[in-house]
Design a protein around this motif. Structure first.
Motif, PDB file in Angstrom:
ATOM      1  N   ALA A   1       0.815  -1.221   0.000  1.00  0.00           N
ATOM      2  CA  ALA A   1       0.000   0.000   0.000  1.00  0.00           C
ATOM      3  C   ALA A   1       0.849   1.273   0.000  1.00  0.00           C
ATOM      4  O   ALA A   1       0.436   2.299  -0.529  1.00  0.00           O
ATOM      5  CB  ALA A   1      -0.938  -0.003   1.206  1.00  0.00           C
ATOM      6  N   ARG A   2       2.043   1.191   0.582  1.00  0.00           N
ATOM      7  CA  ARG A   2       2.801   2.435   0.805  1.00  0.00           C
ATOM      8  C   ARG A   2       3.078   3.218  -0.475  1.00  0.00           C
ATOM      9  O   ARG A   2       3.237   4.429  -0.445  1.00  0.00           O
ATOM     10  CB  ARG A   2       4.117   2.136   1.544  1.00  0.00           C
ATOM     11  CG  ARG A   2       5.157   1.428   0.705  1.00  0.00           C
ATOM     12  CD  ARG A   2       6.336   0.960   1.561  1.00  0.00           C
ATOM     13  NE  ARG A   2       7.072  -0.070   0.859  1.00  0.00           N
ATOM     14  CZ  ARG A   2       8.259   0.129   0.281  1.00  0.00           C
ATOM     15  NH1 ARG A   2       8.846   1.294   0.354  1.00  0.00           N
ATOM     16  NH2 ARG A   2       8.855  -0.856  -0.371  1.00  0.00           N
ATOM     17  N   HIS A   3       3.121   2.548  -1.608  1.00  0.00           N
ATOM     18  CA  HIS A   3       3.376   3.244  -2.870  1.00  0.00           C
ATOM     19  C   HIS A   3       2.181   4.066  -3.324  1.00  0.00           C
ATOM     20  O   HIS A   3       2.290   4.856  -4.243  1.00  0.00           O
ATOM     21  CB  HIS A   3       3.704   2.238  -3.975  1.00  0.00           C
ATOM     22  CG  HIS A   3       4.824   1.320  -3.622  1.00  0.00           C
ATOM     23  ND1 HIS A   3       6.140   1.705  -3.669  1.00  0.00           N
ATOM     24  CD2 HIS A   3       4.829   0.034  -3.162  1.00  0.00           C
ATOM     25  CE1 HIS A   3       6.914   0.686  -3.293  1.00  0.00           C
ATOM     26  NE2 HIS A   3       6.131  -0.329  -2.973  1.00  0.00           N
ATOM     27  N   PHE A   4       1.024   3.817  -2.704  1.00  0.00           N
ATOM     28  CA  PHE A   4      -0.212   4.422  -3.208  1.00  0.00           C
ATOM     29  C   PHE A   4      -0.884   5.350  -2.210  1.00  0.00           C
ATOM     30  O   PHE A   4      -1.955   5.850  -2.474  1.00  0.00           O
ATOM     31  CB  PHE A   4      -1.191   3.315  -3.619  1.00  0.00           C
ATOM     32  CG  PHE A   4      -0.630   2.378  -4.643  1.00  0.00           C
ATOM     33  CD1 PHE A   4      -0.669   2.704  -5.995  1.00  0.00           C
ATOM     34  CD2 PHE A   4      -0.035   1.176  -4.260  1.00  0.00           C
ATOM     35  CE1 PHE A   4      -0.137   1.848  -6.942  1.00  0.00           C
ATOM     36  CE2 PHE A   4       0.502   0.314  -5.208  1.00  0.00           C
ATOM     37  CZ  PHE A   4       0.463   0.650  -6.553  1.00  0.00           C
ATOM     38  N   ILE A   5      -0.291   5.517  -1.030  1.00  0.00           N
ATOM     39  CA  ILE A   5      -0.974   6.318  -0.008  1.00  0.00           C
ATOM     40  C   ILE A   5      -0.080   7.426   0.559  1.00  0.00           C
ATOM     41  O   ILE A   5       1.151   7.374   0.462  1.00  0.00           O
ATOM     42  CB  ILE A   5      -1.463   5.438   1.179  1.00  0.00           C
ATOM     43  CG1 ILE A   5      -0.323   4.546   1.715  1.00  0.00           C
ATOM     44  CG2 ILE A   5      -2.657   4.606   0.769  1.00  0.00           C
ATOM     45  CD1 ILE A   5      -0.691   3.754   2.949  1.00  0.00           C
ATOM     46  N   ARG A   6      -0.754   8.406   1.189  1.00  0.00           N
ATOM     47  CA  ARG A   6      -0.094   9.393   2.021  1.00  0.00           C
ATOM     48  C   ARG A   6      -0.691   9.246   3.413  1.00  0.00           C
ATOM     49  O   ARG A   6      -1.873   8.951   3.564  1.00  0.00           O
ATOM     50  CB  ARG A   6      -0.372  10.829   1.521  1.00  0.00           C
ATOM     51  CG  ARG A   6      -0.073  11.058   0.053  1.00  0.00           C
ATOM     52  CD  ARG A   6       1.387  11.035  -0.292  1.00  0.00           C
ATOM     53  NE  ARG A   6       2.125  12.159   0.318  1.00  0.00           N
ATOM     54  CZ  ARG A   6       3.442  12.112   0.582  1.00  0.00           C
ATOM     55  NH1 ARG A   6       4.131  11.000   0.322  1.00  0.00           N
ATOM     56  NH2 ARG A   6       4.044  13.146   1.110  1.00  0.00           N
ATOM     57  N   PHE A   7       0.162   9.427   4.435  1.00  0.00           N
ATOM     58  CA  PHE A   7      -0.330   9.342   5.806  1.00  0.00           C
ATOM     59  C   PHE A   7       0.391  10.427   6.595  1.00  0.00           C
ATOM     60  O   PHE A   7       1.218  11.163   6.034  1.00  0.00           O
ATOM     61  CB  PHE A   7      -0.101   7.954   6.395  1.00  0.00           C
ATOM     62  CG  PHE A   7       1.183   7.299   5.954  1.00  0.00           C
ATOM     63  CD1 PHE A   7       1.228   6.571   4.763  1.00  0.00           C
ATOM     64  CD2 PHE A   7       2.345   7.437   6.706  1.00  0.00           C
ATOM     65  CE1 PHE A   7       2.418   5.987   4.344  1.00  0.00           C
ATOM     66  CE2 PHE A   7       3.525   6.850   6.281  1.00  0.00           C
ATOM     67  CZ  PHE A   7       3.572   6.125   5.093  1.00  0.00           C
TER      68      PHE A   7
END
Lengths: 259, 418
Positions: B374-380
């Motif tokens: 998921a990390r390639h597709f999200i901002r947190f």
């Protein structure tokens, strides 16, 4: 930090929560007496279970939590894991101290732990519903014994009572040494001593205790299990993930054919 | 007696195993008569075969005698195999005794067609009727519809069964005609339509009168065999989608073809069933049913087949990087669901949890998303500063190198057939 020692029961745990408030304690360390080793340098408080104090805490939680979360709380308790007790006390205090709705804060470590622990216990309850294999005894009772990792027997009652309303059954937990007996009316807790011929080491009851047709159905079930397999699709890794090896000893279809 | 029943069970379970439906959920048949069994709520897999498939129902044929000669079927007329048939009593007794020992959730009863459709269907109905009325059995019953059976018999069957199904067999009409000249999709649509119409009618009446009996409470399903004909995934998914839409099916099952006959129209015996493809089709099916994807987004003319190396959700995301990154602290639920590595329950947790404060990497990991994907597709809240622009091939490379696909060991060796 204060240390509270309780008797390992749910009443005890809830009573401990009550004392946290009465004693105006900060964060306390909770230990069950079974896991407690006294330390000469450290004071501890012995919690004596009291029904009405426990009930008040339970009722207090009920005003904030829905049925599902109350059940999650109970399930986490049945995990019997020492870290669970700490999470339960901290979770209860977090819920009581906050506005309703705090249980959906999955960023809180106790909320997350309770939701995950209850999930684990739930999974094992579900597995027991799947993996229990009854054997019909000569006096017409359907008998099974199990050794679950968690104390899931109390959670199994409604399922088996609804499902097998017209047959007597016993489910016995060998690890915790108690069982459930349904007599066509109600479910009671039972305890019995295993005699020589019914040693708990055996996976199945000895033939002389069984209904005469029991052997046939065990064989037919094993036949069935073998015949529905598709060798061209063999995938043992997946098989073992679904049916972990520690459960094989309950499963008649996984026993060798030496009957 | 002993040996004969064992032999019959062997033959008739073996012949029924190619039907992949194993569901025992979705019904609402409570044990209200203090009889045996309860089919309310979720189903239970009582064991799994060595190939990893769930065993929840006693899945058998009433008989493997058949007047049809479908090339893909073990029970076809021209196949030289042992034949057997159960009596009505035998099926009832097996079901009850297996159920009482907690081996199964109920019965999945199918049959070869002997004499004619109605003759066969009538026997299936006799079994389910006996189970429900004489044995007071409330367990799950999945009944196979016999193509060509009369409406009266279908209606009677529906009064006792929890689920009914009839197989489409091949994804396209042309494919089916090659392998089973006596069958057609039209013939499948007729009973599906009739039962669906009856389900609606019964539930309308139920709204007015409480005592209306249950009619196929767990709905209908169908099965498509894949890899036996040269259809693309687009054709398969569009067929499935049309059947979900037009007949409100509960499930479409995809069954990778396992060669069972030496027929020049089919893959040769011994070739591997297309397991990855089957898996990808189920994933795509899930995207349509639970993730709000439109079938066109998953497979279309530009993209007629599902990727083998990555799942369809990741594949869609890589083709649509313009929608990413998605900020988990602000994006709507619909978009969070579309992030590779985030499932339905994690997406729900994220939407609930962020009301209490911004979500950081640690929260997301603990909630249980597949972070590496998921990390390639999200901002947190504590996202690293993004230096480079997204590039699909690069992301895919990283994800693949980090993943341990269960299929890596067996290379994709589905044969090209035509």
């Amino acid at each position: 930090m204060e240390t509270f020692v309780f008797d390992g029961t749910l009443e005890g745990l809830l009573t401990a929560v009550f004392y946290c408030y009465q004693k105006k304690s900060g964060r306390v360390k909770i230990v069950s007496s079974a896991h407690f080793y006294p330390d000469v340098f450290q004071q501890h408080f012995e919690v004596v279970s009291e029904d009405d104090k426990a009930r008040r805490v339970w009722a207090g939680l009920k005003t904030k939590l829905d049925k599902q979360w109350m059940l999650n709380f109970y399930k986490s308790f049945l995990s019997e894991q020492p870290p669970a007790f700490q999470h339960l006390v901290d979770f209860a205090r977090y819920i009581i101290d906050n506005e309703p709705g705090a249980e959906s804060n999955y960023g809180n470590p106790d909320v997350l732990a309770i939701s995950q622990l209850s999930q684990k216990v739930h999974r094992e309850k579900h597995r027991m519903e799947a993996f229990i294999r009854f054997q019909k005894t000569s006096d017409g009772i359907f008998y099974a014994h199990i050794e679950p990792d968690f104390n899931v027997l109390p959670l199994l009652i409604p399922h088996f009572k609804n499902r097998y309303a017209d047959q007597k059954w016993i489910i016995y937990d060998l690890k915790r040494k108690y069982g459930l007996f349904y007599d066509l009316e109600k479910v009671d807790e039972i305890v019995f001593d295993f005699s020589e011929e019914m040693s708990p080491g055996l996976n199945a009851l000895p033939a002389q205790l069984l209904d005469e047709k029991e052997e046939l159905y065990t064989i037919l079930w094993k036949d069935y299990f073998r015949n529905v397999n598709i060798p061209a699709r063999r995938n043992m890794k997946l098989h073992i993930r679904h049916v972990p090896k520690r459960y094989w000893k309950y499963l008649s279809e996984k026993q060798s054919d030496a009957i | 007696m002993y040996e004969r029943i064992r032999e019959k069970l062997g033959i008739l379970a073996d012949a029924a195993k190619y039907d992949v439906s194993c569901s025992s959920s979705g019904s609402n048949r409570k044990n209200e008569n203090r009889g045996l069994g309860d089919a309310e709520g979720t189903g239970i897999c009582h064991t799994y075969t060595e190939d990893g498939r769930c065993v929840s129902l006693l899945k058998i044929l009433l008989t493997n005698h058949c007047i049809f000669d479908c090339a893909f079927c073990v029970s076809r007329r021209s196949n030289d195999i042992k034949r057997a048939a159960f009596t009505v009593e035998e099926v009832v007794e097996l079901t009850i005794n297996f159920y009482r020992r907690n081996y199964i959730e109920g019965l999945f009863l199918s049959s070869g067609i002997f004499k004619n459709a109605d003759y066969t269907m009538e026997r299936l109905v006799r079994i389910v009727k006996k189970l429900r009325t004489e044995e007071r059995f409330n367990g799950y019953i999945h009944l196979k519809t016999i193509p060509g059976a009369s409406e009266e018999l279908l209606k009677e069957a529906g009064m006792y069964a929890d689920r009914m199904s009839i197989n489409l067999e091949m994804p396209t009409e042309t494919g089916l005609k090659i392998l089973a000249p006596e069958k057609s999709h039209e013939e499948v649509k007729k009973p599906l339509g009739y039962i669906q119409q009856s389900i609606t009618q019964f539930s309308d009446e139920k709204a007015l009168i409480k005592s209306v009996p249950k009619f196929v409470p767990a709905g209908q399903s169908t099965q498509i065999v894949i890899g036996a004909t040269p259809d693309t995934d687009k054709e398969i998914m569009h067929t499935a989608n049309a059947f979900y839409k037009n007949f409100s099916l509960k499930r479409v099952y995809y069954s990778g073809y396992i060669p069972i006959s030496n027929d020049s129209r089919l893959p040769v015996i011994g070739s591997q069933p297309p397991l990855i493809r089957e898996n990808r089709l189920y994933q795509a099916d899930w995207l349509m049913r639970f993730y709000g994807f439109n079938v066109q987004e998953i497979v279309n003319d530009a993209h007629p087949n599902l990727d083998v190396d990555v799942d369809p959700k990741l594949s869609w995301a890589l083709r649509h990087l313009e929608h990413f990154p998605v900020d988990v602290n602000t994006a709507d639920y619909r978009m969070i669901l579309r992030v590779p590595g985030i499932g339905v329950s994690s997406a729900l947790k994220i939407v609930q949890a962020r009301k209490f404060g911004r979500l950081y990497k640690d929260h997301l990991k603990k909630i249980g998303i597949s972070f590496n994907k998921a990390r390639h597709f999200i901002r947190f809240a504590d996202s690293p500063v993004q230096l480079n622009d997204f590039e699909a091939g690069h992301i895919k490379g990283i994800i693949l190198s980090e993943s341990h696909s269960k299929y890596q060991k067996n290379p994709y060796n589905q044969l090209s057939l035509f």
